[in-house]
Design an enzyme around this catalytic site. Sequence first.
Site, PDB file in Angstrom:
ATOM      1  N   LYS A 166       0.787  -1.230  -0.032  1.00 30.17           N
ATOM      2  CA  LYS A 166       0.050  -0.118   0.073  1.00 30.17           C
ATOM      3  C   LYS A 166       0.729   1.253  -0.245  1.00 30.17           C
ATOM      4  O   LYS A 166       1.874   1.367   0.924  1.00 30.17           O
ATOM      5  CB  LYS A 166      -0.973  -0.201   1.196  1.00 30.17           C
ATOM      6  N   ASP A 206      -3.444   4.320  -1.497  1.00 31.40           N
ATOM      7  CA  ASP A 206      -4.383   4.656  -0.623  1.00 31.40           C
ATOM      8  C   ASP A 206      -4.418   6.376  -0.647  1.00 31.40           C
ATOM      9  O   ASP A 206      -3.775   6.682   0.381  1.00 31.40           O
ATOM     10  CB  ASP A 206      -4.299   4.007   0.587  1.00 31.40           C
ATOM     11  N   LYS A 211      -7.440   8.116  -0.880  1.00 32.16           N
ATOM     12  CA  LYS A 211      -8.608   8.449  -0.128  1.00 32.16           C
ATOM     13  C   LYS A 211      -9.176   9.446  -0.699  1.00 32.16           C
ATOM     14  O   LYS A 211      -9.330  10.760  -0.151  1.00 32.16           O
ATOM     15  CB  LYS A 211      -8.521   8.823   1.280  1.00 32.16           C
ATOM     16  N   ASP A 221     -13.191  14.447  -3.926  1.00 27.54           N
ATOM     17  CA  ASP A 221     -13.429  15.450  -4.715  1.00 27.54           C
ATOM     18  C   ASP A 221     -14.648  15.516  -5.504  1.00 27.54           C
ATOM     19  O   ASP A 221     -15.368  14.646  -5.402  1.00 27.54           O
ATOM     20  CB  ASP A 221     -11.965  15.679  -5.581  1.00 27.54           C
ATOM     21  N   THR A 251     -11.026   6.230  11.217  1.00 25.51           N
ATOM     22  CA  THR A 251     -11.239   5.704  12.533  1.00 25.51           C
ATOM     23  C   THR A 251     -10.546   6.787  13.591  1.00 25.51           C
ATOM     24  O   THR A 251     -10.601   6.786  14.800  1.00 25.51           O
ATOM     25  CB  THR A 251     -10.487   4.488  12.994  1.00 25.51           C
ATOM     26  N   ARG A 308       2.650  -1.577  11.621  1.00 18.48           N
ATOM     27  CA  ARG A 308       3.686  -1.449  12.757  1.00 18.48           C
ATOM     28  C   ARG A 308       3.764  -3.048  13.360  1.00 18.48           C
ATOM     29  O   ARG A 308       4.955  -3.475  13.526  1.00 18.48           O
ATOM     30  CB  ARG A 308       3.072  -0.704  13.564  1.00 18.48           C
TER      31      ARG A 308
HETATM   32  O1  C5P Z   1      -0.810  -1.566  11.478  1.00 16.56           O
HETATM   33  P1  C5P Z   1      -0.679   0.196  11.392  1.00 16.56           P
HETATM   34  O2  C5P Z   1      -1.531   0.943  12.476  1.00 16.56           O
HETATM   35  O3  C5P Z   1       0.846   0.553  11.347  1.00 16.56           O
HETATM   36  O4  C5P Z   1      -1.375   0.633  10.031  1.00 16.56           O
HETATM   37  C1  C5P Z   1      -1.286   1.980   9.528  1.00 16.56           C
HETATM   38  C2  C5P Z   1      -1.796   1.890   8.237  1.00 16.56           C
HETATM   39  O5  C5P Z   1      -3.249   1.806   8.339  1.00 16.56           O
HETATM   40  C3  C5P Z   1      -1.491   3.388   7.702  1.00 16.56           C
HETATM   41  O6  C5P Z   1      -1.228   3.247   6.383  1.00 16.56           O
HETATM   42  C4  C5P Z   1      -3.042   3.919   7.758  1.00 16.56           C
HETATM   43  O7  C5P Z   1      -3.181   4.794   6.788  1.00 16.56           O
HETATM   44  C5  C5P Z   1      -3.711   3.067   7.641  1.00 16.56           C
HETATM   45  N1  C5P Z   1      -5.192   3.092   8.079  1.00 16.56           N
HETATM   46  C6  C5P Z   1      -6.390   2.998   7.385  1.00 16.56           C
HETATM   47  N2  C5P Z   1      -7.590   3.249   7.824  1.00 16.56           N
HETATM   48  C7  C5P Z   1      -7.441   3.641   9.064  1.00 16.56           C
HETATM   49  C8  C5P Z   1      -6.672   3.329  10.057  1.00 16.56           C
HETATM   50  C9  C5P Z   1      -5.018   3.238   9.570  1.00 16.56           C
HETATM   51  O8  C5P Z   1      -6.150   2.644   6.234  1.00 16.56           O
HETATM   52  N3  C5P Z   1      -9.097   3.746   9.631  1.00 16.56           N
END
Ligand code: C5P
Length: 241
Positions: free
Chosen positions: A35, A63, A65, A68, A119, A213
């Site tokens: 990603k 990603d 997001k 627009d 989130t 992570r």
């Molecule tokens: O596993 P970790 O928390 O490190 O993942 C972080 C990744 O998850 C980031 O790339 C973030 O953009 C993505 N993410 C997401 N949607 C969320 C929370 C995090 O795509 N609601």
Amino acid sequence: MENLKEKIIFPLDFPTLKEALNWVERLKPYVGVFKIGLELFVKEGPRAIEEIKKKGANSVFLDLKLFDIPNTVSQAVKSAQSWGVDYLTVHILAGERALKEALKAAEGGLKILGVTLLTSLDKADLLELGFNGELLYKTEDLVYKLTLIAHRVGCDGIVCSAKEVSLIKTSFPHLLIVVPGIRLEEETKDDQVRTATPYEAIKAGADRLVVGRPIRLSPSPEATCERIFEEINRALKEKNV
Ligand code: C5P
């Protein structure tokens, strides 16, 4: 293993392409989808997509997001398609017309995933933004409502938290459900609020897991991937898939 690999999405949240490419090289036996988020894309531009593919990534998930007007979203989707992107995110809150234009531009090639609710937003943020009544008190209902729109226009999938995945999968079994916020039991949650283990998320109906992570900070990223495979396998077996 090939099928399991496709279930893990590894975010290349790194400041340089060099670092990102090292991780692709290291994790490609375990991860099917890499990603690219805003951090890397804004720094390195679309050549990051090309280089990551060249390095051997099965699939690239862009990603961005997108949020627009329909025409702008449509042009961005066409460009992403021309760079060989496999998955692209668009905010469902951008509205039905923007989603429809995105799908039309994708022409069934790259997969369009609708982002439900970030989130990072809590109830106070949602209230400030004008959400009220029941939707505010039960965020699952808001996520459901947004998913209904994504489903109606024909999105390939959606992104939601582990908290909503069960309701969403039961209601929309054919949508591809991508779940971030995955943590192995003994770990801290970092800044993720609604977390789940790989086992819990797959058991609840997730199709793809975004795992950053827990892999990146592990003393042995390979061993952590093996452990995630084991959990996914266990959940799939219990579901009789
Ligand atoms: O596993 P970790 O928390 O490190 O993942 C972080 C990744 O998850 C980031 O790339 C973030 O953009 C993505 N993410 C997401 N949607 C969320 C929370 C995090 O795509 N609601």
